[in-house]
Design a protein around this motif. Structure first.
Motif: not given
Length: 102
Positions: A17-24, A32-35, A40-44, A85-96
């Motif tokens: 879906h998205f490679d959360y281990a890839d810093r790029g 994208w989310f900031r602009s 954003a929400t995230m499912h673990q 660690e994604t939530a340190e960069q992407v403005p994630v509102e909630s995590i499941v």
């Protein structure tokens, strides 16, 4: 999706879906989310990195945070931490976080 009125988009932490281990990838998502005016929400993650590309709704989750075997619990938690660690960069509102029963 945003043009269609989406107010929130869930990121599913599965490497296909998205490679959360890839810093790029994370940096690109964060930009994208900031602009864009969308939350954003995230499912673990539910699956180990090695089996993430084989996922389907017919496959049992492979990560188990309460596994009886300590090494499997540690591996599962490490995968969850990587995704968090994604939530340190992407403005994630909630995590499941979901875990199956042992």
């Amino acid at each position: 999706m945003v043009a269609g009125g989406a107010q929130s988009i869930e990121l599913f932490a599965a490497r296909h879906h998205f490679d959360y281990a890839d810093r790029g990838v994370i940096k690109e998502l964060a930009t994208w989310f900031r602009s864009n005016d969308v939350r954003a929400t995230m499912h673990q993650p539910l699956f180990e990195a090695s089996g993430a590309d084989e996922w389907s709704r017919h496959v049992q989750p492979t990560l188990n945070l309460i596994d009886v075997e300590k090494s499997r619990r540690i591996n599962a938690m490490d995968e969850v931490k990587r995704a968090l660690e994604t939530a340190e960069q992407v403005p994630v509102e909630s995590i499941v976080l979901a875990s199956r029963n042992a």
